[in-house]
Scaffold this motif. Structure first.
Motif, PDB file in Angstrom:
ATOM      1  N   LEU A 120      -6.286  -9.628   2.356  1.00  0.00           N
ATOM      2  CA  LEU A 120      -6.984  -9.051   1.211  1.00  0.00           C
ATOM      3  C   LEU A 120      -7.989  -7.991   1.658  1.00  0.00           C
ATOM      4  O   LEU A 120      -8.065  -6.913   1.056  1.00  0.00           O
ATOM      5  N   VAL A 121      -8.721  -8.251   2.722  1.00  0.00           N
ATOM      6  CA  VAL A 121      -9.686  -7.275   3.240  1.00  0.00           C
ATOM      7  C   VAL A 121      -8.957  -6.030   3.729  1.00  0.00           C
ATOM      8  O   VAL A 121      -9.392  -4.901   3.475  1.00  0.00           O
ATOM      9  N   THR A 122      -7.837  -6.211   4.405  1.00  0.00           N
ATOM     10  CA  THR A 122      -7.053  -5.063   4.882  1.00  0.00           C
ATOM     11  C   THR A 122      -6.558  -4.229   3.718  1.00  0.00           C
ATOM     12  O   THR A 122      -6.650  -2.996   3.734  1.00  0.00           O
ATOM     13  N   TRP A 123      -6.038  -4.884   2.699  1.00  0.00           N
ATOM     14  CA  TRP A 123      -5.507  -4.172   1.538  1.00  0.00           C
ATOM     15  C   TRP A 123      -6.605  -3.387   0.844  1.00  0.00           C
ATOM     16  O   TRP A 123      -6.428  -2.219   0.503  1.00  0.00           O
ATOM     17  N   ILE A 124      -7.762  -4.019   0.643  1.00  0.00           N
ATOM     18  CA  ILE A 124      -8.869  -3.331  -0.026  1.00  0.00           C
ATOM     19  C   ILE A 124      -9.328  -2.130   0.794  1.00  0.00           C
ATOM     20  O   ILE A 124      -9.580  -1.052   0.247  1.00  0.00           O
ATOM     21  N   THR A 125      -9.392  -2.294   2.089  1.00  0.00           N
ATOM     22  CA  THR A 125      -9.825  -1.196   2.958  1.00  0.00           C
ATOM     23  C   THR A 125      -8.883  -0.004   2.847  1.00  0.00           C
ATOM     24  O   THR A 125      -9.325   1.143   2.708  1.00  0.00           O
ATOM     25  N   ILE A 126      -7.601  -0.268   2.861  1.00  0.00           N
ATOM     26  CA  ILE A 126      -6.630   0.825   2.794  1.00  0.00           C
ATOM     27  C   ILE A 126      -6.688   1.531   1.447  1.00  0.00           C
ATOM     28  O   ILE A 126      -6.681   2.762   1.369  1.00  0.00           O
ATOM     29  N   VAL A 127      -6.780   0.762   0.368  1.00  0.00           N
ATOM     30  CA  VAL A 127      -6.820   1.373  -0.963  1.00  0.00           C
ATOM     31  C   VAL A 127      -8.109   2.182  -1.147  1.00  0.00           C
ATOM     32  O   VAL A 127      -8.083   3.283  -1.705  1.00  0.00           O
ATOM     33  N   VAL A 128      -9.229   1.677  -0.654  1.00  0.00           N
ATOM     34  CA  VAL A 128     -10.488   2.426  -0.770  1.00  0.00           C
ATOM     35  C   VAL A 128     -10.426   3.710   0.052  1.00  0.00           C
ATOM     36  O   VAL A 128     -10.882   4.766  -0.398  1.00  0.00           O
ATOM     37  N   LEU A 129      -9.835   3.640   1.252  1.00  0.00           N
ATOM     38  CA  LEU A 129      -9.704   4.857   2.054  1.00  0.00           C
ATOM     39  C   LEU A 129      -8.811   5.884   1.361  1.00  0.00           C
ATOM     40  O   LEU A 129      -9.105   7.087   1.392  1.00  0.00           O
ATOM     41  N   LEU A 130      -7.742   5.427   0.728  1.00  0.00           N
ATOM     42  CA  LEU A 130      -6.901   6.358  -0.025  1.00  0.00           C
ATOM     43  C   LEU A 130      -7.682   6.989  -1.173  1.00  0.00           C
ATOM     44  O   LEU A 130      -7.524   8.177  -1.462  1.00  0.00           O
ATOM     45  N   ALA A 131      -8.511   6.201  -1.832  1.00  0.00           N
ATOM     46  CA  ALA A 131      -9.316   6.736  -2.945  1.00  0.00           C
ATOM     47  C   ALA A 131     -10.329   7.754  -2.427  1.00  0.00           C
ATOM     48  O   ALA A 131     -10.582   8.773  -3.080  1.00  0.00           O
ATOM     49  N   PHE A 132     -10.911   7.514  -1.262  1.00  0.00           N
ATOM     50  CA  PHE A 132     -11.864   8.460  -0.708  1.00  0.00           C
ATOM     51  C   PHE A 132     -11.211   9.771  -0.312  1.00  0.00           C
ATOM     52  O   PHE A 132     -11.859  10.817  -0.309  1.00  0.00           O
ATOM     53  N   PHE A 133      -9.941   9.737   0.041  1.00  0.00           N
ATOM     54  CA  PHE A 133      -9.259  10.965   0.427  1.00  0.00           C
ATOM     55  C   PHE A 133      -8.738  11.738  -0.769  1.00  0.00           C
ATOM     56  O   PHE A 133      -7.976  12.680  -0.618  1.00  0.00           O
ATOM     57  N   GLY A 134      -9.119  11.328  -1.956  1.00  0.00           N
ATOM     58  CA  GLY A 134      -8.844  12.125  -3.142  1.00  0.00           C
ATOM     59  C   GLY A 134      -7.484  11.915  -3.770  1.00  0.00           C
ATOM     60  O   GLY A 134      -6.999  12.800  -4.470  1.00  0.00           O
ATOM     61  N   LYS A 135      -6.868  10.768  -3.563  1.00  0.00           N
ATOM     62  CA  LYS A 135      -5.588  10.511  -4.222  1.00  0.00           C
ATOM     63  C   LYS A 135      -5.829  10.326  -5.720  1.00  0.00           C
ATOM     64  O   LYS A 135      -6.793   9.677  -6.127  1.00  0.00           O
ATOM     65  N   PRO A 136      -4.964  10.873  -6.541  1.00  0.00           N
ATOM     66  CA  PRO A 136      -5.097  10.639  -7.985  1.00  0.00           C
ATOM     67  C   PRO A 136      -4.849   9.159  -8.321  1.00  0.00           C
ATOM     68  O   PRO A 136      -4.233   8.431  -7.544  1.00  0.00           O
ATOM     69  N   ARG A 137      -5.328   8.737  -9.464  1.00  0.00           N
ATOM     70  CA  ARG A 137      -5.248   7.320  -9.816  1.00  0.00           C
ATOM     71  C   ARG A 137      -3.804   6.822  -9.904  1.00  0.00           C
ATOM     72  O   ARG A 137      -3.496   5.737  -9.445  1.00  0.00           O
ATOM     73  N   ARG A 138      -2.939   7.601 -10.493  1.00  0.00           N
ATOM     74  CA  ARG A 138      -1.533   7.162 -10.609  1.00  0.00           C
ATOM     75  C   ARG A 138      -0.898   7.015  -9.232  1.00  0.00           C
ATOM     76  O   ARG A 138      -0.182   6.064  -8.957  1.00  0.00           O
ATOM     77  N   THR A 139      -1.141   7.979  -8.369  1.00  0.00           N
ATOM     78  CA  THR A 139      -0.611   7.906  -7.010  1.00  0.00           C
ATOM     79  C   THR A 139      -1.218   6.726  -6.268  1.00  0.00           C
ATOM     80  O   THR A 139      -0.535   6.044  -5.505  1.00  0.00           O
ATOM     81  N   LEU A 140      -2.484   6.461  -6.522  1.00  0.00           N
ATOM     82  CA  LEU A 140      -3.172   5.344  -5.887  1.00  0.00           C
ATOM     83  C   LEU A 140      -2.557   4.011  -6.291  1.00  0.00           C
ATOM     84  O   LEU A 140      -2.385   3.116  -5.457  1.00  0.00           O
ATOM     85  N   VAL A 141      -2.184   3.881  -7.554  1.00  0.00           N
ATOM     86  CA  VAL A 141      -1.549   2.648  -8.024  1.00  0.00           C
ATOM     87  C   VAL A 141      -0.187   2.464  -7.366  1.00  0.00           C
ATOM     88  O   VAL A 141       0.150   1.374  -6.890  1.00  0.00           O
ATOM     89  N   VAL A 142       0.593   3.537  -7.297  1.00  0.00           N
ATOM     90  CA  VAL A 142       1.921   3.459  -6.674  1.00  0.00           C
ATOM     91  C   VAL A 142       1.783   3.142  -5.183  1.00  0.00           C
ATOM     92  O   VAL A 142       2.487   2.263  -4.660  1.00  0.00           O
ATOM     93  N   GLU A 143       0.879   3.831  -4.515  1.00  0.00           N
ATOM     94  CA  GLU A 143       0.652   3.569  -3.087  1.00  0.00           C
ATOM     95  C   GLU A 143       0.137   2.146  -2.874  1.00  0.00           C
ATOM     96  O   GLU A 143       0.507   1.483  -1.912  1.00  0.00           O
ATOM     97  N   GLY A 144      -0.737   1.675  -3.754  1.00  0.00           N
ATOM     98  CA  GLY A 144      -1.261   0.310  -3.652  1.00  0.00           C
ATOM     99  C   GLY A 144      -0.161  -0.733  -3.748  1.00  0.00           C
ATOM    100  O   GLY A 144      -0.161  -1.724  -3.012  1.00  0.00           O
TER     101      GLY A 144
END
Length: 185
Positions: A120-144
């Protein structure tokens, strides 16, 4: 006194902007009682020894709950492995494989108790890093979702490998212990 002078005297003075003056100290209000217990819980759960204790506790609980099945395997073996029977090696093989399977499953479940928070910590870290790099929300959901599948399959593969390793070691050790115990009687 005139009313205008009263208002001037009662009005607070603006904060001074001189470099030598200190700003007014604003303290946050004390946290509510439930918040302090929550922070205590978070502090306790952030310690490594807490997770080691949880691993040992889960493993001991699983072992205690499966104690009857372990005893039944051993009693079946004692019943099958009579000194007069010529094929005393086969019951030891069957019993050791069953014992290895039980211990392998127990180790997988106990390791899962530690792997879930780490995953869970790994998953949250990766998703937060993707959000910081400016991924759009839809792309973030698909990547998540992709990341969730990949992490879950990776953890499952590791759990299977480690569970099989523990099962094999316990089966081999159990076989030699059962054969030695039977030949000693």
């Amino acid at each position: 006194m005139e009313p205008e002078q009263e208002q001037e005297q009662e009005a607070p003075a603006p904060p001074s902007t001189s470099p030598t003056s200190t700003p007014p100290l604003l303290l946050p209000p004390p946290p509510p009682p439930s918040s302090t217990s929550y922070t205590l819980f978070l502090t306790i759960m952030s310690k490594r020894r807490t997770w080691v204790f949880m691993f040992v506790l889960v493993y001991a609980t699983l072992l205690a709950s499966s104690w009857n099945s372990l005893k039944s395997i051993l009693s079946w073996y004692k019943h099958q492995a009579q000194p007069s029977s010529p094929s005393s090696g086969w019951p030891a093989l069957y019993a050791s494989v069953l014992l290895g399977a039980v211990f392998g499953l127990l180790s997988m479940v106990a390791a899962l108790a530690v792997a879930v928070p780490a995953t869970l910590v790994t998953w949250i870290t990766i998703v937060v890093l993707l959000a910081f790099f400016g991924k759009p929300r839809r792309t973030l959901v698909v990547e998540g979702r992709k990341i969730t599948r990949e992490i879950a399959s990776f953890v499952f593969k590791i759990l299977l490998k480690e569970g099989n390793l523990v099962a094999a070691v316990c089966a081999v050790l159990g076989y030699f212990a059962l054969v030695r115990n039977n030949s000693g009687e």
